[in-house]
Design an enzyme around this catalytic site. Structure first.
Site, PDB file in Angstrom:
ATOM      1  N   CYS A  78      40.401  31.242 -83.573  1.00 16.71           N
ATOM      2  CA  CYS A  78      40.049  32.226 -82.528  1.00 16.71           C
ATOM      3  C   CYS A  78      41.165  32.633 -81.574  1.00 16.71           C
ATOM      4  O   CYS A  78      41.545  33.792 -81.518  1.00 16.71           O
ATOM      5  CB  CYS A  78      38.870  31.703 -81.714  1.00 16.71           C
TER       6      CYS A  78
ATOM      7  N   HIS B 215      39.972  34.676 -75.971  1.00 13.40           N
ATOM      8  CA  HIS B 215      39.389  33.339 -76.060  1.00 13.40           C
ATOM      9  C   HIS B 215      39.447  32.755 -74.653  1.00 13.40           C
ATOM     10  O   HIS B 215      40.492  32.764 -74.020  1.00 13.40           O
ATOM     11  CB  HIS B 215      40.173  32.462 -77.046  1.00 13.40           C
TER      12      HIS B 215
END
Length: 515
Positions: free
Chosen positions: A50, A104
């Site tokens: 991510c 993120h």
């Protein structure tokens, strides 16, 4: 005045979508978007995890330039003060808005999702997100667990909702505010599902009877897969339901019936996501914005569903690096939309039958790092310049390149000459390549092989994917000075896509490596 942008980014979504030829999934709303869009069938993330992937495509720089391979550094401090895509739009007069998981969260975006650099107002996070990993899954014993497979009754959930439902509501609210104030906007909406846990409203299971669910076509660890290439899916093993299965580390296969349940729940989570997308796009219609808003739909990376005996992301296989990517550009991918016409009527996956084909489709290999220059060009902004070889000190540049020139090329037609070339050596005549990479702490799978911290990285797997092959070398890497030593190759992979589309037969050792 330029177009608005609605940028939809999905967590861990591989292209299991009707518009990508998947026969099992029910994704009518995303398919409907595809039917009005330019769809790229060979789009790849630069690292299949991510934070590194998101920082890479939001800055338009590769992981070796952001220096983020884990979750624990902020690029502006540790690499360079790179401008981001939303920041560039903001500096060009757009109101930039973030809903859900775009950057993120945490140190890799400065605990602020890079606000105020990237966003005009503080980013929105759904309040129900904090319960994501709580024990909210009812097991066969009637008790609550923190399971991987987690169909739920939404009314019984904390706050009576789920994060993606809240994000859709907030995004719709912001669309209506923007319509009222008539401001040009760049709205990024980040959906959590199908990221684990596979927690979604239980009614979506009805769409996927277990007897229709197969195993992966290649559910075994390939004989010639180098051990360094294997990811041992630690995050899956730590869920209560998987832990109870007592699977041996690192290669022990999950029981077949449980593999089917994971695949069933991944599909169910995709249909739940499709409903959110449908509601969001239908609200874009309602607000009268479909005729002047570019819609981009993509994911941060894919997710293995048992292929090669692997689960989750954390690898260089296509199942982990390949993502859906489509662009709806009114007047370009569709004929001009008349004011008030419905482009995206909501489609109910429980009753909608029949697929739709993409408006245009390109098989060209493209990279997510190219999103920034592509969106800039589509919105009529100046395209950020290509980065020089060393760009740590350069605030605005991109290591991707705009893929807009692929939009109007019908497949099969040969691209003419050198048009679209600003300088001949970076011309578009060569076969496009996508680069991905993945770090490892050791040559054999260990507890931190999926997500090694920077200081523990010893090997970097550099991958190149063309239309014909995937070629990967796992080389010695020094985290102290971020250097890869291509003279010290620990292992290699070579898959020829023509006769091995699933990447099961590594022929690296049968070939000479003089390339």
């Amino acid at each position: 005045d330029g177009m608005n942008v609605l940028f939809i980014i999905v967590d861990d979504l591989r292209p299991v979508l009707g518009c990508y030829g998947d026969k099992l999934v029910k994704s009518p709303n995303i398919d409907q978007l595809a039917s009005q869009s330019m769809v790229f069938s060979n789009a790849y993330a630069q690292q299949a995890v991510c934070a590194p992937s998101r920082v890479s495509f939001l800055t338009g720089r590769r992981p070796d330039t952001t220096r983020l391979y884990d979750f624990y550094s902020y690029w502006r401090v540790h690499a360079g003060n790179y401008s981001t895509m939303p920041q560039y739009f903001k500096e060009n007069g757009y109101v930039t808005l973030s809903v859900g998981k775009v950057f993120h969260p945490g140190v890799s975006s400065n605990y602020s999702d890079d606000y105020p650099y990237s966003w005009s107002i503080p980013p929105f996070h759904p309040s129900a997100e904090k319960h994501e990993n709580d024990k909210t899954c009812r097991g066969k014993d009637g008790k609550l667990h923190a399971n991987l497979v987690c169909p739920v009754n939404v009314t019984e959930m904390p706050e009576g909702t789920l994060p993606d439902i809240q994000s859709t509501e907030e995004a719709i609210h912001l669309l209506n505010v923007m319509k009222t104030t008539r401001q040009k906007f760049f709205l990024a909406v980040g959906y959590h599902k199908p990221h684990i846990p596979l927690r979604y409203p239980q009614e979506f299971l009805k769409l996927y009877p277990l007897e229709n669910i197969t195993l992966a076509p290649d559910p075994w660890v390939p004989k010639k897969l180098p051990s360094v290439a294997y990811n041992p899916w630690m995050d899956i093993r730590q869920r209560d339901d998987v832990e109870a299965l007592n699977v041996s580390f690192p290669y022990g296969p999950l029981p077949d019936d449980f593999q089917r349940q994971i695949r069933q729940s991944y599909y169910a989570a995709v249909s739940y996501l499709d409903v959110q997308i449908g509601l969001l796009l239908s609200a874009l219609d309602d607000a009268g914005l479909s005729n002047n808003t570019i819609v981009v739909f993509t994911a941060d990376h894919g997710w293995s569903l048992g292929e090669h005996g692997e689960w989750a992301k954390y690898s260089n296989f296509d199942v982990a690096t390949r993502v859906p990517l489509m662009f709806y550009v009114p007047g370009m991918t569709t004929s001009p939309v008349s004011q008030g016409a419905r482009v995206f009527p909501y489609l109910d996956p429980f009753s909608h039958i029949g697929g739709s084909v993409p408006q245009g489709q390109s098989k060209k290999v493209v990279e997510l790092v190219s999103l920034f220059p592509t969106l800039a060009e589509l919105a009529g902004l100046q395209v950020p310049p290509a980065c020089p070889e060393m760009s740590f000190g350069v605030v605005l540049c991109t290591e991707g390149r705009s893929i807009v020139h692929y939009f109007n090329i019908s497949e099969g037609k040969v691209e003419e000459g050198k048009e679209g070339c600003d300088d001949t050596d970076r011309c578009f005549n060569e076969e496009p390549v996508a680069f991905s990479q993945y770090p490892r702490p050791a040559d054999t799978p260990q507890w931190n092989s999926d997500k090694p911290k920077l200081k523990d990285i010893r090997i970097m797997g550099y991958s190149m994917r063309t239309i014909d092959y995937r070629y990967t070398v796992w080389v010695q890497f020094d985290p102290n000075n971020f250097s890869a030593n291509f003279e010290d190759v620990h292992a290699g992979e070579l898959y020829m896509m023509g006769n091995d589309p699933n990447q099961d037969y590594n022929i690296y050792d049968n070939t000479s490596h003089g390339w």
